[in-house]
Design a protein around this motif. Structure first.
Motif, PDB file in Angstrom:
ATOM      1  N   GLN A  74       0.843  -1.192   0.000  1.00  0.00           N
ATOM      2  CA  GLN A  74       0.000   0.000   0.000  1.00  0.00           C
ATOM      3  C   GLN A  74       0.877   1.240   0.000  1.00  0.00           C
ATOM      4  O   GLN A  74       1.849   1.319   0.748  1.00  0.00           O
ATOM      5  N   LEU A  75       0.496   2.197  -0.860  1.00  0.00           N
ATOM      6  CA  LEU A  75       1.255   3.442  -0.952  1.00  0.00           C
ATOM      7  C   LEU A  75       0.467   4.571  -0.317  1.00  0.00           C
ATOM      8  O   LEU A  75      -0.760   4.591  -0.335  1.00  0.00           O
ATOM      9  N   GLU A  76       1.186   5.556   0.202  1.00  0.00           N
ATOM     10  CA  GLU A  76       0.557   6.696   0.841  1.00  0.00           C
ATOM     11  C   GLU A  76       0.299   7.801  -0.178  1.00  0.00           C
ATOM     12  O   GLU A  76       1.032   7.946  -1.160  1.00  0.00           O
ATOM     13  N   THR A  77      -0.714   8.596   0.089  1.00  0.00           N
ATOM     14  CA  THR A  77      -1.050   9.704  -0.797  1.00  0.00           C
ATOM     15  C   THR A  77       0.062  10.738  -0.810  1.00  0.00           C
ATOM     16  O   THR A  77       0.660  11.046   0.226  1.00  0.00           O
ATOM     17  N   ASN A  78       0.346  11.271  -2.048  1.00  0.00           N
ATOM     18  CA  ASN A  78       1.375  12.291  -2.260  1.00  0.00           C
ATOM     19  C   ASN A  78       2.773  11.798  -1.917  1.00  0.00           C
ATOM     20  O   ASN A  78       3.663  12.588  -1.625  1.00  0.00           O
ATOM     21  N   LYS A  79       2.976  10.497  -1.920  1.00  0.00           N
ATOM     22  CA  LYS A  79       4.292   9.934  -1.659  1.00  0.00           C
ATOM     23  C   LYS A  79       4.680   9.049  -2.831  1.00  0.00           C
ATOM     24  O   LYS A  79       3.974   8.104  -3.172  1.00  0.00           O
ATOM     25  N   ALA A  80       5.817   9.359  -3.461  1.00  0.00           N
ATOM     26  CA  ALA A  80       6.240   8.613  -4.635  1.00  0.00           C
ATOM     27  C   ALA A  80       6.775   7.246  -4.233  1.00  0.00           C
ATOM     28  O   ALA A  80       7.392   7.079  -3.176  1.00  0.00           O
ATOM     29  N   PHE A  81       6.545   6.272  -5.117  1.00  0.00           N
ATOM     30  CA  PHE A  81       7.021   4.909  -4.901  1.00  0.00           C
ATOM     31  C   PHE A  81       7.706   4.428  -6.164  1.00  0.00           C
ATOM     32  O   PHE A  81       7.126   4.466  -7.248  1.00  0.00           O
ATOM     33  N   ASN A  82       8.962   3.996  -6.030  1.00  0.00           N
ATOM     34  CA  ASN A  82       9.740   3.533  -7.171  1.00  0.00           C
ATOM     35  C   ASN A  82       9.796   2.012  -7.182  1.00  0.00           C
ATOM     36  O   ASN A  82       9.968   1.381  -6.138  1.00  0.00           O
ATOM     37  N   PHE A  83       9.690   1.431  -8.361  1.00  0.00           N
ATOM     38  CA  PHE A  83       9.798  -0.010  -8.495  1.00  0.00           C
ATOM     39  C   PHE A  83      10.129  -0.335  -9.943  1.00  0.00           C
ATOM     40  O   PHE A  83      10.054   0.527 -10.820  1.00  0.00           O
ATOM     41  N   THR A  84      10.482  -1.599 -10.186  1.00  0.00           N
ATOM     42  CA  THR A  84      10.802  -2.080 -11.521  1.00  0.00           C
ATOM     43  C   THR A  84       9.704  -3.013 -11.997  1.00  0.00           C
ATOM     44  O   THR A  84       9.284  -3.904 -11.251  1.00  0.00           O
ATOM     45  N   ALA A  85       9.245  -2.781 -13.200  1.00  0.00           N
ATOM     46  CA  ALA A  85       8.135  -3.569 -13.740  1.00  0.00           C
ATOM     47  C   ALA A  85       8.591  -4.373 -14.931  1.00  0.00           C
ATOM     48  O   ALA A  85       9.425  -3.940 -15.717  1.00  0.00           O
ATOM     49  N   VAL A 108       1.362  -3.556 -17.229  1.00  0.00           N
ATOM     50  CA  VAL A 108       1.734  -4.630 -18.135  1.00  0.00           C
ATOM     51  C   VAL A 108       2.756  -4.102 -19.133  1.00  0.00           C
ATOM     52  O   VAL A 108       2.533  -3.051 -19.749  1.00  0.00           O
ATOM     53  N   ILE A 109       3.850  -4.812 -19.281  1.00  0.00           N
ATOM     54  CA  ILE A 109       4.840  -4.487 -20.303  1.00  0.00           C
ATOM     55  C   ILE A 109       4.473  -5.250 -21.571  1.00  0.00           C
ATOM     56  O   ILE A 109       4.367  -6.480 -21.560  1.00  0.00           O
ATOM     57  N   LYS A 110       4.278  -4.526 -22.666  1.00  0.00           N
ATOM     58  CA  LYS A 110       3.886  -5.169 -23.911  1.00  0.00           C
ATOM     59  C   LYS A 110       5.091  -5.808 -24.591  1.00  0.00           C
ATOM     60  O   LYS A 110       6.217  -5.311 -24.462  1.00  0.00           O
ATOM     61  N   PRO A 111       4.865  -6.895 -25.318  1.00  0.00           N
ATOM     62  CA  PRO A 111       6.005  -7.559 -25.975  1.00  0.00           C
ATOM     63  C   PRO A 111       6.594  -6.768 -27.129  1.00  0.00           C
ATOM     64  O   PRO A 111       7.739  -7.004 -27.523  1.00  0.00           O
ATOM     65  N   GLU A 112       5.823  -5.812 -27.682  1.00  0.00           N
ATOM     66  CA  GLU A 112       6.307  -4.985 -28.799  1.00  0.00           C
ATOM     67  C   GLU A 112       5.965  -3.527 -28.525  1.00  0.00           C
ATOM     68  O   GLU A 112       5.087  -3.215 -27.713  1.00  0.00           O
ATOM     69  N   ASP A 113       6.651  -2.629 -29.227  1.00  0.00           N
ATOM     70  CA  ASP A 113       6.511  -1.193 -28.959  1.00  0.00           C
ATOM     71  C   ASP A 113       5.718  -0.437 -30.010  1.00  0.00           C
ATOM     72  O   ASP A 113       5.586   0.784 -29.910  1.00  0.00           O
ATOM     73  N   TYR A 114       5.193  -1.119 -31.011  1.00  0.00           N
ATOM     74  CA  TYR A 114       4.526  -0.391 -32.089  1.00  0.00           C
ATOM     75  C   TYR A 114       3.298   0.360 -31.599  1.00  0.00           C
ATOM     76  O   TYR A 114       2.938   1.401 -32.144  1.00  0.00           O
ATOM     77  N   ALA A 115       2.623  -0.142 -30.538  1.00  0.00           N
ATOM     78  CA  ALA A 115       1.435   0.529 -30.019  1.00  0.00           C
ATOM     79  C   ALA A 115       1.771   1.863 -29.374  1.00  0.00           C
ATOM     80  O   ALA A 115       0.894   2.720 -29.221  1.00  0.00           O
ATOM     81  N   CYS A 116       3.024   2.078 -29.001  1.00  0.00           N
ATOM     82  CA  CYS A 116       3.463   3.325 -28.379  1.00  0.00           C
ATOM     83  C   CYS A 116       4.307   4.171 -29.323  1.00  0.00           C
ATOM     84  O   CYS A 116       5.026   5.074 -28.882  1.00  0.00           O
ATOM     85  N   GLY A 117       4.262   3.877 -30.611  1.00  0.00           N
ATOM     86  CA  GLY A 117       5.010   4.670 -31.566  1.00  0.00           C
ATOM     87  C   GLY A 117       6.364   4.107 -31.910  1.00  0.00           C
ATOM     88  O   GLY A 117       7.131   4.744 -32.646  1.00  0.00           O
ATOM     89  N   TRP A 133      13.057 -15.740 -27.873  1.00  0.00           N
ATOM     90  CA  TRP A 133      13.087 -16.334 -26.541  1.00  0.00           C
ATOM     91  C   TRP A 133      13.671 -15.355 -25.533  1.00  0.00           C
ATOM     92  O   TRP A 133      14.714 -14.765 -25.742  1.00  0.00           O
ATOM     93  N   ASN A 134      12.921 -15.203 -24.421  1.00  0.00           N
ATOM     94  CA  ASN A 134      13.425 -14.502 -23.231  1.00  0.00           C
ATOM     95  C   ASN A 134      13.989 -13.125 -23.550  1.00  0.00           C
ATOM     96  O   ASN A 134      15.096 -12.763 -23.130  1.00  0.00           O
ATOM     97  N   LEU A 135      13.235 -12.343 -24.344  1.00  0.00           N
ATOM     98  CA  LEU A 135      13.649 -10.972 -24.642  1.00  0.00           C
ATOM     99  C   LEU A 135      13.541 -10.131 -23.375  1.00  0.00           C
ATOM    100  O   LEU A 135      12.480 -10.068 -22.743  1.00  0.00           O
ATOM    101  N   GLN A 136      14.647  -9.514 -22.984  1.00  0.00           N
ATOM    102  CA  GLN A 136      14.662  -8.746 -21.743  1.00  0.00           C
ATOM    103  C   GLN A 136      13.968  -7.416 -21.940  1.00  0.00           C
ATOM    104  O   GLN A 136      14.401  -6.583 -22.722  1.00  0.00           O
ATOM    105  N   ARG A 137      12.867  -7.207 -21.226  1.00  0.00           N
ATOM    106  CA  ARG A 137      12.077  -5.969 -21.307  1.00  0.00           C
ATOM    107  C   ARG A 137      11.654  -5.594 -19.895  1.00  0.00           C
ATOM    108  O   ARG A 137      10.698  -6.166 -19.350  1.00  0.00           O
ATOM    109  N   THR A 138      12.357  -4.670 -19.312  1.00  0.00           N
ATOM    110  CA  THR A 138      12.020  -4.182 -17.975  1.00  0.00           C
ATOM    111  C   THR A 138      11.943  -2.663 -18.007  1.00  0.00           C
ATOM    112  O   THR A 138      12.511  -2.013 -18.884  1.00  0.00           O
ATOM    113  N   LYS A 139      11.227  -2.118 -17.036  1.00  0.00           N
ATOM    114  CA  LYS A 139      11.019  -0.667 -17.004  1.00  0.00           C
ATOM    115  C   LYS A 139      10.915  -0.207 -15.564  1.00  0.00           C
ATOM    116  O   LYS A 139      10.172  -0.802 -14.764  1.00  0.00           O
ATOM    117  N   ASN A 140      11.652   0.845 -15.233  1.00  0.00           N
ATOM    118  CA  ASN A 140      11.570   1.451 -13.905  1.00  0.00           C
ATOM    119  C   ASN A 140      10.450   2.481 -13.892  1.00  0.00           C
ATOM    120  O   ASN A 140      10.411   3.371 -14.746  1.00  0.00           O
TER     121      ASN A 140
END
Length: 818
Positions: free
Chosen positions: A161-172, A246-255, A270-277
């Motif tokens: 649970q995150l608090e209001t007006n408090k930023a939370f960093n994570f890797t997705a 959700v991280i999409k497998p391809e980027d065409y939907a975002c330009g 196989w096992n394409l590395q796709r992570t996002k902070n």
């Protein structure tokens, strides 16, 4: 593990809870006794068709605490025929997946992952005094006739649970969810790619947290660097919801780049590395009082214009009354309305119509006469018996328009010879036609945008509409009420302008009823049809702009620009009609021209991005139209391409005109002032054409609007310069309106160029331009543009309405034409 040890994509789940409730989770082992499991421990084993494994994980939840569990699994097997199956059973749901996990992209391209992590439905908070026991079963199985190795890790999540007006960093990555509490969810990332989806879903299991099902529930947005979703309490009756990343497998939907079509086994990745902070910030939504303040501000700001107009009218009334009591009332006191009779000079011909000229304006010194008196002053009614062909039925050669208009020095009396009633009727057609156009245009537009908004609300797809999501305040079924409210200024000021024009029209009619018709040959002829049309166009711009901002997108952009073209065109027509009342364009041809422009704008948006052939054709049309219009203006509508003998007469006539007017008189054109204007105007338009060919701007609608505005400003500047050059003066009211117009337009254009969204890009790319509110915590930069542009258009209209008020004391045969 996957080749290279790359983590698998998954989904990132975040839960947002407004209320706290109790729940207990229980379960039984399948058949035999399950293996006891411990959180944080890695379990390794093998499975086949005859051997499966069941693990049981038990834990306790503290009162008021929300616990979430994440399951990590991987398998070294790359056999797609015999995947490892994982089934997680909870009290309120079952979640299952396979390894390798397969995602599909364009052209049936597949992305396979051997490492997968999923977040289970979190337990609900318990209001009980003691801890609550929870249990989870994890089944591992496979239909393979041989052993397949696997690894299993189950952990409890922290900072769920995150608090209001408090930023939370994570890797997705596409399979790892986290949970937050909020009303407005703002998500920020430093990286543009990989493309991701942010979804807000109701508290039900299972949670749709994969690329192929994330759109099945709730509302969602695609995202590159930032996203913002406003959550309303009414959309979640249980006052709880999940936020899924959700991280999409391809980027065409975002330009991003579109993958090429590849066939065969090469199509598998196989096992394409796709992570996002990602950084998630929770902020509360605005209060209802802010809505009330914004509405009061919007209406009171523009109602102040009504108060100012009443004050100006009252001051003018007091001024006129005082001068009348003092016996020194002038024919015109800066309002455009004649207040007393003009003296009848000896040179005024008896029996002439309202546009009669005397000897000083005749090219041959002849004086017109008529055996009968003109119509009475009060007969300003529209007659159905007069036809426009009656305009040119004067027998005298001096009245021949082709003779009069060839004079080197033209005066207003030369171009205001037609019957006033018929000319007024002609200009009223502008008013009635634009009302008809507005009704038939607006009704399907309103129906369409209602459909768009309904689709957005029902499907939850927030990629349909291009809002500024960082400053989009919903109200009722509307997603961005602030963008609609800010258009109220166009409607209120358009209606105010109609009232001002109506006042002038009524006073002008009264003046005509009480005065002799021969005393009205002073000043600019009063025809108000175009002014009424301009007022309606300003109101409709507000209506259609509001409709466009219900759901701004690629399919309805023309709603916001159509009446902008018409406003600019009507202003140019009115400015030209001021000193050319007899030769202005008819309403039918004018509106037909506007329709052609709107069609070109639509074609430009569709084909103008990459098609060079369109820009070549458009530039040719632009240049040829500029030359044709310049020819008509230079020769006062007298230039005709015709031949008396054969088709070759067309070229013979063009050659003769080119030789006599351009070669013989190249050192000194017959109409120098007009020639200067037209040369500058053609240079400006040719520059626009060359710019379009070279750079092919993506915003074609704004490109067309820029052409209209530049031509209007050029003509207005030329008109004012020529007016001052002719020793005419600017009264205080038009001078104030000119300065106000310049200042407000400058401020408005500053906010116009603060691009907050763009339907020419993908929704995710458009959201990168989103910015927070800047006015009252409710309006953004584009809303301020709406406010200021409405005021700027209103002042611009007042400039055209009052610019020649000083000429009401000047005879028309003394007013030059330019």
């Amino acid at each position: 593990m996957a080749p290279g040890g790359a983590p698998a994509p998954g989904a990132l789940l975040c839960a947002l809870l407004w209320a706290v409730a109790a729940a207990a989770v229980a379960g039984d082992g399948p058949g035999g006794s399950p293996l006891p499991g411990s959180f944080g421990r890695v379990y390794r084993g093998t499975v086949n068709i005859n051997a499966e494994r069941v693990y049981a994980f038990a834990y306790s939840s503290e009162p008021g605490q929300v616990d979430a569990v994440r399951v990590y699994v991987n398998s070294s097997s790359e056999n797609l025929q015999y995947p490892v199956l994982f089934v997680v059973r909870q009290q309120k749901g079952v979640l299952s997946w396979q390894v390798p996990l397969i995602f599909r992209g364009l052209y049936q391209r597949t992305y396979n992952y051997q490492e997968v992590s999923r977040t289970l439905c979190p337990s609900e908070p318990t209001p009980e005094t003691g801890p609550s026991d929870q249990i989870i079963f994890v089944d591992v199985a496979s239909m393979a006739p041989f052993n397949i190795a696997y690894e299993l890790l189950v952990t409890r999540l922290e900072n769920f649970q995150l608090e209001t007006n408090k930023a939370f960093n994570f890797t997705a990555s596409p399979s790892q969810p986290q949970d937050v509490d909020s009303v407005i969810i703002k998500v920020v990332s430093d990286a543009v790619y990989p493309c991701s989806v942010v979804s807000v879903q109701d508290i039900v299991c299972p949670v749709y947290d994969l690329d192929h099902n994330v759109e099945f529930n709730g509302v969602y947005q695609s995202m590159t660097k930032q996203a913002a979703i406003t959550v309303q309490r009414k959309d979640f009756p249980g006052e709880q919801f999940f936020v899924v990343f959700v991280i999409k497998p391809e980027d065409y939907a975002c330009g991003g780049s579109v993958p090429s079509s590849i066939h065969g086994n090469v199509n598998r990745t196989w096992n394409l590395q796709r992570t996002k902070n990602l950084q998630v910030t929770i902020v509360p939504s605005i209060k209802k009082s802010v809505y009330v303040q914004a509405m009061f501000f919007s209406f009171l700001s523009f109602l102040s214009f009504y108060l100012g107009s009443v004050v100006v009218a009252f001051v003018h009334y007091i001024r006129v009354r005082r001068k009348a009591s003092a016996g020194r009332l002038s024919p015109e006191d800066g309002s455009g309305i004649m207040a007393s009779s003009h003296p009848i000079t000896a040179s005024t011909p008896e029996g002439s119509s309202y546009g009669a000229i005397d000897e000083s304006s005749s090219s041959g010194g002849h004086q017109l006469s008529s055996p009968e008196r003109g119509p009475p002053a009060g007969s300003d009614t529209d007659s159905s018996v007069e036809e426009e062909s009656d305009f040119d039925t004067m027998p005298e050669i001096e009245s021949d328009k082709n003779v009069i208009r060839t004079k080197v020095f033209l005066y207003l009396s030369d171009l205001s010879r037609k019957d006033r009633r018929i000319v007024s009727k002609k200009y009223k057609i502008y008013f009635w036609n634009i009302i008809t156009i507005a009704v038939f245009y607006a009704l399907p537009v309103i129906q369409l945008v209602i459909t768009y908004q309904t689709v957005v609300n029902v499907t939850g797809n927030q990629d349909i509409c291009y809002y500024n999501f960082l400053c989009a305040h919903p109200l009722g079924v509307l997603s961005a009420f602030n963008n609609i409210l800010s258009n109220v200024g166009h409607m209120l000021l358009g209606f105010l302008f109609l009232l001002i024009v109506l006042r002038r029209d009524i006073l002008h009619r009264r003046a005509m009823e009480i005065k002799d018709v021969y005393t009205l040959d002073y000043g600019i002829p009063k025809h108000f049809g175009l002014f009424y049309a301009m007022g309606i166009a300003l109101m409709m711009e507000g209506v259609l702009s509001a409709c466009y901002h219900v759901c701004p997108n690629y399919s309805n952009f023309q709603f916001d620009t159509s009446f902008m073209y018409m406003i600019a065109g009507l202003c140019m027509l009115k400015l030209y009609q001021t000193r050319h009342p007899d030769i202005n364009a008819s309403a039918y041809s004018a509106y037909a021209s506007f329709a052609v422009v709107i069609c070109l704008a639509v074609l430009g948006v569709v084909f103008g991005k990459n098609d060079m052939w369109f820009w070549i054709i458009f530039s040719m049309i632009h240049v040829l139209a500029s030359l044709a219009l310049s020819t008509q203006i230079y020769y006062m509508g007298r230039f005709k391409i015709d031949g008396p003998d054969s088709d070759l007469g067309i070229f013979r006539r063009a050659t003769m005109v080119l030789y006599t007017d351009c070669i013989q008189q190249c050192s000194r054109p017959m109409y120098m002032d007009r020639m200067v204007l037209l040369i500058v105007g053609n240079l400006v338009n040719w520059s626009f054409a060359i710019f379009g060919l070279l750079y092919r701007p993506r915003d074609f609608a704004s490109y067309i609007l820029g052409i209209f505005i530049c031509n209007l400003l050029l003509y207005l500047a030329f008109y004012i310069i020529m007016k001052l050059r002719s020793s005419e003066k600017l009264l205080p009211i038009p001078m104030f309106c000119i300065m106000a117009t310049a200042v407000v337009w400058a401020a408005a254009l500053y906010f116009f160029f603060q691009n907050l969204s763009s339907w020419e890009e993908t929704p995710a790319e458009s959201r990168e331009k989103n910015r927070p509110c800047i006015l009252l915590g409710f309006f953004d930069d584009h809303d301020v543009w709406h406010f200021l542009s409405a005021a700027a258009l209103f002042f611009s209209f007042l400039v055209l309405l009052t610019l020649d008020d000083d000429l009401d004391v000047v005879r028309r045969d003394k007013i030059p034409v330019f």
